[in-house]
Design a protein around this motif. Structure first.
Motif, short mmCIF file in Angstrom:
data_model
loop_
_atom_site.label_atom_id
_atom_site.label_comp_id
_atom_site.label_asym_id
_atom_site.label_seq_id
_atom_site.Cartn_x
_atom_site.Cartn_y
_atom_site.Cartn_z
N HIS A 114 2.01 12.77 -95.13
CA HIS A 114 1.57 12.43 -94.24
C HIS A 114 1.35 10.92 -93.65
O HIS A 114 1.24 10.16 -92.33
CB HIS A 114 0.04 13.19 -93.97
CG HIS A 114 0.02 14.60 -94.22
ND1 HIS A 114 0.59 14.94 -94.79
CD2 HIS A 114 0.28 15.56 -92.98
CE1 HIS A 114 0.88 16.65 -94.71
NE2 HIS A 114 0.51 16.96 -93.54
N GLY A 115 0.91 10.05 -94.55
CA GLY A 115 0.42 8.47 -94.75
C GLY A 115 1.81 8.24 -94.35
O GLY A 115 1.88 6.86 -93.17
N LEU A 116 2.92 8.32 -94.34
CA LEU A 116 4.46 8.00 -93.92
C LEU A 116 4.18 8.43 -91.81
O LEU A 116 4.66 7.13 -91.30
CB LEU A 116 5.91 8.61 -94.35
CG LEU A 116 7.20 7.87 -93.39
CD1 LEU A 116 7.68 6.68 -93.87
CD2 LEU A 116 8.42 8.80 -94.06
N TYR A 117 4.06 8.93 -91.83
CA TYR A 117 4.61 9.64 -90.42
C TYR A 117 3.06 9.26 -89.70
O TYR A 117 4.11 8.47 -88.03
CB TYR A 117 4.28 11.14 -90.40
CG TYR A 117 5.94 11.14 -90.79
CD1 TYR A 117 6.97 10.92 -90.20
CD2 TYR A 117 5.85 12.34 -91.91
CE1 TYR A 117 7.98 11.11 -91.44
CE2 TYR A 117 6.77 12.73 -92.10
CZ TYR A 117 8.46 11.67 -92.26
OH TYR A 117 9.57 12.36 -92.77
N ARG A 118 2.41 8.94 -90.31
CA ARG A 118 1.10 8.33 -89.64
C ARG A 118 1.04 6.94 -88.90
O ARG A 118 0.42 6.18 -87.68
CB ARG A 118 -0.24 8.62 -90.32
CG ARG A 118 -0.91 9.78 -90.09
CD ARG A 118 -2.85 9.75 -90.93
NE ARG A 118 -2.78 11.03 -90.46
CZ ARG A 118 -3.20 12.49 -92.07
NH1 ARG A 118 -2.38 11.88 -92.45
NH2 ARG A 118 -3.21 13.49 -91.92
#
Length: 136
Positions: A114-118
């Motif tokens: 999730h952190g990457l895509y955010r």
């Protein structure tokens, strides 16, 4: 280490891709080799990452799309030996921001990144989004 990104499907090391997806990622272990081959062939766009020195494939992502307004990001993978060098970010940036779908609505599923895509504007879906789960 330096990497080269390519959108050329013919450059993909199919043996490497099959091995990595069938053994090293939780989301693709159920796929057959024929499934992986069909997904590659039918992809709207792919991004492969290659070691600039050796030419070895070290990362991959694919997308499918209507070619007009919507795209789905799938199979984003970076080999464990090259993680921590922002290669995943480079692959995602090339796929969604540098290609023909830069203005599209992008979708994806992830259990752990999730952190990457955010960082690329992905958020949880709103009340308008519905989904039917896989049926096997």
């Amino acid at each position: 280490m330096t990497y080269i990104l390519s959108t050329d499907k013919n450059r993909v090391d199919r043996d490497w891709l099959w091995t990595e997806l069938s053994t090293n990622v939780y989301w693709a272990k159920w796929r057959t080799r024929a499934d992986v081959e069909a997904q590659l062939e039918n992809a709207w766009r792919i991004v492969g990452a290659y070691d600039a020195r050796t030419g070895a494939m070290v990362g991959y992502a694919r997308a499918f799309s209507d070619g007009v307004a919507l795209a789905y990001l799938a199979d984003v993978y970076v080999h464990e030996s090259t993680r921590g060098q922002s290669l995943g970010k480079a692959i995602v940036r090339e796929m969604i921001d540098a290609g023909p779908g830069a203005g599209f609505r992008w979708m994806l599923h992830t259990g752990d990144a999730h952190g990457l895509y955010r960082q690329f504007g992905f958020t949880e879906p709103d009340a308008r989004y519905l989904e039917r789960a896989e049926v096997r």
